[in-house]
Write an enzyme that holds these catalytic residues in place. Sequence first.
Site, PDB file in Angstrom:
ATOM      1  N   ARG A   1      65.332  47.713   2.332  1.00 23.63           N
ATOM      2  CA  ARG A   1      66.367  46.837   2.884  1.00 23.63           C
ATOM      3  C   ARG A   1      66.114  46.736   4.382  1.00 23.63           C
ATOM      4  O   ARG A   1      65.551  47.640   4.991  1.00 23.63           O
ATOM      5  CB  ARG A   1      67.756  47.412   2.640  1.00 23.63           C
TER       6      ARG A   1
ATOM      7  N   LYS B   1      71.748  53.175   1.007  1.00 20.36           N
ATOM      8  CA  LYS B   1      73.178  52.888   0.889  1.00 20.36           C
ATOM      9  C   LYS B   1      73.932  54.130   0.439  1.00 20.36           C
ATOM     10  O   LYS B   1      73.470  54.880  -0.410  1.00 20.36           O
ATOM     11  CB  LYS B   1      73.405  51.775  -0.143  1.00 20.36           C
TER      12      LYS B   1
ATOM     13  N   HIS C   1      64.963  40.302   2.977  1.00 16.66           N
ATOM     14  CA  HIS C   1      65.257  40.789   1.627  1.00 16.66           C
ATOM     15  C   HIS C   1      64.320  40.178   0.582  1.00 16.66           C
ATOM     16  O   HIS C   1      64.112  40.760  -0.482  1.00 16.66           O
ATOM     17  CB  HIS C   1      66.711  40.473   1.279  1.00 16.66           C
TER      18      HIS C   1
ATOM     19  N   ARG D   1      61.631  42.454  -0.368  1.00 15.05           N
ATOM     20  CA  ARG D   1      62.105  43.504  -1.286  1.00 15.05           C
ATOM     21  C   ARG D   1      62.104  42.978  -2.724  1.00 15.05           C
ATOM     22  O   ARG D   1      61.667  43.660  -3.654  1.00 15.05           O
ATOM     23  CB  ARG D   1      63.504  43.938  -0.849  1.00 15.05           C
TER      24      ARG D   1
ATOM     25  N   HIS E   1      68.562  51.654  -6.304  1.00  9.72           N
ATOM     26  CA  HIS E   1      69.710  51.093  -7.013  1.00  9.72           C
ATOM     27  C   HIS E   1      70.447  52.221  -7.742  1.00  9.72           C
ATOM     28  O   HIS E   1      69.819  53.009  -8.448  1.00  9.72           O
ATOM     29  CB  HIS E   1      69.265  50.055  -8.045  1.00  9.72           C
TER      30      HIS E   1
ATOM     31  N   TYR F   1      65.442  41.730 -12.430  1.00 13.41           N
ATOM     32  CA  TYR F   1      64.015  41.420 -12.332  1.00 13.41           C
ATOM     33  C   TYR F   1      63.400  41.168 -13.702  1.00 13.41           C
ATOM     34  O   TYR F   1      62.409  40.451 -13.811  1.00 13.41           O
ATOM     35  CB  TYR F   1      63.282  42.533 -11.584  1.00 13.41           C
TER      36      TYR F   1
END
Length: 304
Positions: free
Chosen positions: A149, A173, A245, A248, A271, A280
């Site tokens: 990110r 995150k 992004h 990514r 994630h 994806y």
Amino acid sequence: MTWDEKIKDFEIFLRFERNFSENTLDAYIRDIRKLKEYAEEDLENISPATITYDHLQEYIFKLSKQKFSERSQARWISSIKAFFKFLHEDEFREDNPAALLEGPKLGLYLPDTLTLPDINKIISAIEMNTDLGRRNHCIVEVLYGCGLRVSELIDLKISNINFKENYIKINGKGNKTRFVPLADYTGELLKTYILEVRCKNKVNKKHEDTLFLNSRGTSMSRVIVFLIIKELTDKAGVSKKISPHTFRHSFATHLLQNGADLRYIQEMLGHSSITTTEIYTRLKTEELRDVILTYHPRNTNVLE
């Protein structure tokens, strides 16, 4: 209790109990401050204790007329629902006026991805004979080669790069730590950047461990990285809508296309849920569909 007091309480709750990232936290608080302004200016200074469902519906309707995207509208509603759920659970209100609010129905968001030729075009547009260009080249390669990110990129520390074992430690995150493998190519590029380019910077003492620096010797901002990518994309003639992004997304898509297990991709992207990574697989399905429609002999376009 005033709006400002309850917004502050809400901010503390999101930061320390929900462990929101700074960017998500800022977005939620910004949304509630906009509601506060509406309550003060259009609803005769009505308080968070007495605002009603009808008031909130009227506010959302007013915003929807300003041609904001459905995704932005959905986030406003998410912020408002979270705020009043907090007030209700905190026993500030006996009811939750936002409980029945419904956001716009969003279609599945399929992010733009870059092909390898696209990425090579962008890299070719970089002026490699300048220190600034070499830094920007390194930024692009790390975004694409590690799937970071933009917030993780600008916070990356030299001390978190293990050149011997070839991995980087990422604080992602929610302060979740993950370890991302570093390709030999990307690792060598980083070493060269640190030894030949970054060493020339006059570094601010607070940023001695920060990998990517601006001209003032401090960490780069998200905005600057966005502008660098936009400038390179325009120069390369790549017409897709691209942001940091996008690299990514491309990282994850190319791994999946080349046979990587979805669980490994989830781990490398950081994630928390496999559901987020599964987008994806939808990208791959769309690609397969295009191949079938283009090349299968039963497709009418081919038969004509």
